[in-house]
Design an enzyme around this catalytic site. Sequence first.
Site, PDB file in Angstrom:
ATOM      1  N   LYS A 107     -13.080  -8.079  -8.028  1.00 18.22           N
ATOM      2  CA  LYS A 107     -13.299  -8.193  -6.276  1.00 18.22           C
ATOM      3  C   LYS A 107     -14.796  -9.330  -6.082  1.00 18.22           C
ATOM      4  CE  LYS A 107     -10.385  -4.889  -4.831  1.00 18.22           C
ATOM      5  NZ  LYS A 107     -10.414  -3.774  -3.725  1.00 18.22           N
ATOM      6  N   ASP A 132      -0.287  -0.643  -4.569  1.00 17.66           N
ATOM      7  CA  ASP A 132      -1.114  -0.165  -4.537  1.00 17.66           C
ATOM      8  C   ASP A 132      -1.587   1.567  -3.886  1.00 17.66           C
ATOM      9  OD1 ASP A 132      -4.076   0.531  -4.700  1.00 17.66           O
ATOM     10  OD2 ASP A 132      -5.157  -0.872  -3.811  1.00 17.66           O
ATOM     11  N   GLU A 144      -1.511  -0.073  -9.131  1.00 14.72           N
ATOM     12  CA  GLU A 144      -2.829   0.162  -8.826  1.00 14.72           C
ATOM     13  C   GLU A 144      -3.442   1.282  -8.205  1.00 14.72           C
ATOM     14  OE1 GLU A 144      -5.539  -2.143  -6.369  1.00 14.72           O
ATOM     15  OE2 GLU A 144      -4.377  -3.700  -6.843  1.00 14.72           O
ATOM     16  N   GLN A 178     -11.682  -7.178  -0.807  1.00 16.93           N
ATOM     17  CA  GLN A 178     -11.936  -5.853  -0.538  1.00 16.93           C
ATOM     18  C   GLN A 178     -12.464  -6.338   1.206  1.00 16.93           C
ATOM     19  OE1 GLN A 178     -15.401  -4.349  -2.472  1.00 16.93           O
ATOM     20  NE2 GLN A 178     -16.532  -4.441  -0.862  1.00 16.93           N
ATOM     21  N   ASP A 225      -9.244   0.149 -10.172  1.00 16.67           N
ATOM     22  CA  ASP A 225      -9.918  -1.364  -8.687  1.00 16.67           C
ATOM     23  C   ASP A 225     -11.522  -0.751  -8.488  1.00 16.67           C
ATOM     24  OD1 ASP A 225     -10.528  -2.278  -6.810  1.00 16.67           O
ATOM     25  OD2 ASP A 225      -8.830  -2.170  -5.572  1.00 16.67           O
ATOM     26  N   LYS A 270       0.820  -1.314   0.077  1.00 16.00           N
ATOM     27  CA  LYS A 270      -0.197   0.447  -0.077  1.00 16.00           C
ATOM     28  C   LYS A 270       1.065   1.700   0.311  1.00 16.00           C
ATOM     29  CE  LYS A 270      -4.517  -1.515  -0.095  1.00 16.00           C
ATOM     30  NZ  LYS A 270      -4.910  -1.199  -1.003  1.00 16.00           N
TER      31      LYS A 270
END
Length: 367
Positions: free
Chosen positions: A266, A191, A217, A294, A242, A162
């Site tokens: 997802k 991401d 992402e 998620q 996403d 992240k």
Amino acid sequence: MKITGIEAIPYAIPYTKPLRFASGEVHTAQHVLVRVHTDEGLAGVADAPPRPFTYGETQASVTGVIEKVFAPQLLGAEVFARERVHALLHRTVGNPAAKSAIDMALWDIAGQACGRSVTQLLGGSTDRLRVSHMLGFDTPRRVTAEAERIRDTHGISVFKVKVGRRPVRLDLDVCRALRETLGDDVELYVDGNRGWTASEAAFALRELDDLGLTLAEELCPAADVLGRRRLVRDCRVPFVADESATTPAEVTRSLLDGDATAISIKTARTGFTDSQRVLFQCEGLGAEVVMGNQIDGQLGTVCTVAFGAAHAATSRRAGELSNFLDMSDDLLTEPLTITGGTLAVRDRPGLGVAIDDDKLARYRQDH
């Protein structure tokens, strides 16, 4: 076989540590267990994980729309008439997690009725997926320590990092520390959850170019139209949409407009039925896919691996299947086990899961 009732049960299970990323912070899994009952005694289950900071749904809105809108509309509907069911669901705008849970519960029932796993019904490409583990915001020392523990304990060698903080250097230092600590055999991708501007993201990608990242992402908002297109055009790895591409139509628009070159699927937001629609569009347009997460518990993870293993395109990359490791407990009678960096499909009819009613009674929020 007809639908005779739909339950929406809110429950809350704490995480062992906060999960931090650019679009929010999560301390407790406040999800909704969805059960669909039929006149032949079969019941299907699925999980609805609300994400108010991304999709606008809350635990209360999921239970409310299912109990007051969807359940009355679907009573008496045929389980196998999925197109009719979806037509009724889509009369109501939004509510992706609530709709997806109902869809997946119906697939669970269909598998039980046919004596086949959902993976077999969807395509049956393989029986397991490689696992990618998400690493949230923290110091380089703590993030690398977590990655080493996950690798050594579960055999996982793919990590989603992240990013999206300011100053950008905070996340660059983490990525460099991971590569230096874990070596070249580990796959890393990033991401941003829309946390950076397009120019910040472009700078970060240039700085990280020598680390061998495999995906990037949502590094900046798709609403930054020109900056995002420029970023995607210059990105040397697949750029994943996403939360900016959550429906089949948005996926097509995103790919054709140059907002992304890959898509995160997802099941928690597109179920099994619309996830197939998304996947087939990506295959037709030549876009890569990755199975996203998620912040799912074990039931949601079962759904993700069931879909991902069913198709060749979704099983090529590691799926994001390990967030449940950060939960203090779960609802399944048989917990999931990651072995050698992979997670296997349940080789039973439907989703192959059972809910521990004692644990559900302990964590449910409506009593």
